[in-house]
Design an enzyme around this catalytic site. Structure first.
Site, short mmCIF file in Angstrom:
data_model
loop_
_atom_site.label_atom_id
_atom_site.label_comp_id
_atom_site.label_asym_id
_atom_site.label_seq_id
_atom_site.Cartn_x
_atom_site.Cartn_y
_atom_site.Cartn_z
N SER A 106 0.83 -1.20 0.00
CA SER A 106 0.00 0.00 0.00
C SER A 106 0.87 1.25 0.00
CB SER A 106 -0.90 0.01 1.24
OG SER A 106 -1.57 1.24 1.40
N TYR A 145 -2.42 -0.46 10.47
CA TYR A 145 -2.55 -0.99 9.11
C TYR A 145 -1.29 -0.69 8.31
CZ TYR A 145 -4.11 -1.23 4.23
OH TYR A 145 -4.21 -1.51 2.89
#
Length: 312
Positions: free
Chosen positions: A204, A217
């Site tokens: 990500s 995260y």
């Protein structure tokens, strides 16, 4: 720009992966409003508001993965669904892993894989379980007759503003879903993968530019990214290439299911150079490239598909 190009790039534009189009105007009809989905969220629920584009009506294959055998985690929705559709249309047989409560989404993607003339294998279960991770790989290998593409894509993301509000259980489950599962599934898969195989991890933009409300995260995605690079060095001598894709803000069920605050959804993506959300269909070609022989000299790479968000 011609009148025809203007028409194609307006609110009702026809998306075509091979056509020249203005990327700032694509998907102008897919700006979400405030919303919240319970649990992990599904594409079926999103379709009631602003459905994501997985390339169902647009992706055209060219035989780039003919004869290949792929396992995709989180293949029922979002990025995983787009990749599953693309792989099938490129000639690969595809197994997808997904949570049992996402069966409706999985059934739809299985139908699209089969419609492409490929074999489809549905494997429901929870990847936070070591037993299921091992079962997932074993079932895929048995049903597909082997395995030469692994896409570690399934993930958990919850926006939490303060570290003091992140519980041990939340932290633990996020790492089990995003990191432990990637490790366990890869560990189980590698012994079955011949030379020429590929492993692709979904990392990500958060691995490079963590948002303050996504610290746990982001930490998992940095780990997954680093794991891909270390494994690339370890497995390259065996002829197995390992790479990663780092999406930016992509419109998937993960986002309205707590991945972002509901009131932030309408403006997410505005920070990109293109000023909008990305769609799962825009990720699929990157995964096809990294899985195909076209990327034979690409190893340990993180391919950024983020609309123009600078990375270190």
């Amino acid at each position: 720009m011609t009148d025809q190009q203007n028409d194609q790039n307006g609110p009702d534009q026809t998306i075509d992966q091979y056509a020249m189009q203005d990327p700032t105007k694509m998907y102008a009809d897919k700006k979400p409003d405030e919303q919240y989905l319970e649990g992990s969220g599904t594409d079926a629920e999103m379709a009631e508001n602003v459905p994501a584009d997985h390339g169902e009506d647009t992706y055209r294959g060219a035989g780039r993965l003919t004869g290949r055998k792929a396992l995709i985690t989180g293949g029922d929705s979002g990025i995983g669904a787009a990749v599953a559709i693309a792989y099938a249309r490129e000639g690969a047989d595809v197994a997808i892993g997904y949570l049992p409560e996402e069966q409706e989404d999985a059934d739809r993607i299985i139908g699209l894989i089969e419609a492409a003339g490929a074999k489809a294998v549905a494997i429901p279960g929870d990847i936070t379980s070591l037993e299921f991770c091992e079962q997932l790989v074993a079932t895929a290998v048995e049903q597909l007759g082997g395995l030469d593409i692994l896409v570690n894509n399934a993930g958990k993301q919850q926006n939490i503003d303060s570290i003091t509000d992140i519980s041990d259980d939340e932290f633990d489950e996020t790492f089990k879903t995003n990191v432990y599962a990637t490790f366990r599934i890869t560990k189980a898969a590698v012994p079955h993968m011949p030379a020429g195989s590929t492993i692709i991890n979904t990392t990500s933009i958060q691995a490079y530019a963590p948002s303050p409300n996504l610290v746990h995260y982001a930490a998992t995605k940095a780990t997954v990214n680093n794991l891909a690079k270390g494994l690339a060095a370890q497995l390259a001598p065996k002829g197995i290439r390992v790479n990663a894709v780092a999406p930016g803000p992509i419109w998937t069920p993960l986002q309205p299911a707590g991945g972002q605050a509901p009131d932030a959804l309408p403006s997410v993506g505005e920070e990109t150079f293109l000023g909008r959300w990305g769609q799962p269909a825009e990720l699929a070609p990157a995964y096809v490239f990294l899985a195909s022989g076209e990327s034979s000299f690409v190893v340990g790479e993180t391919l950024h598909v983020n609309g123009g968000m600078p990375t270190p």
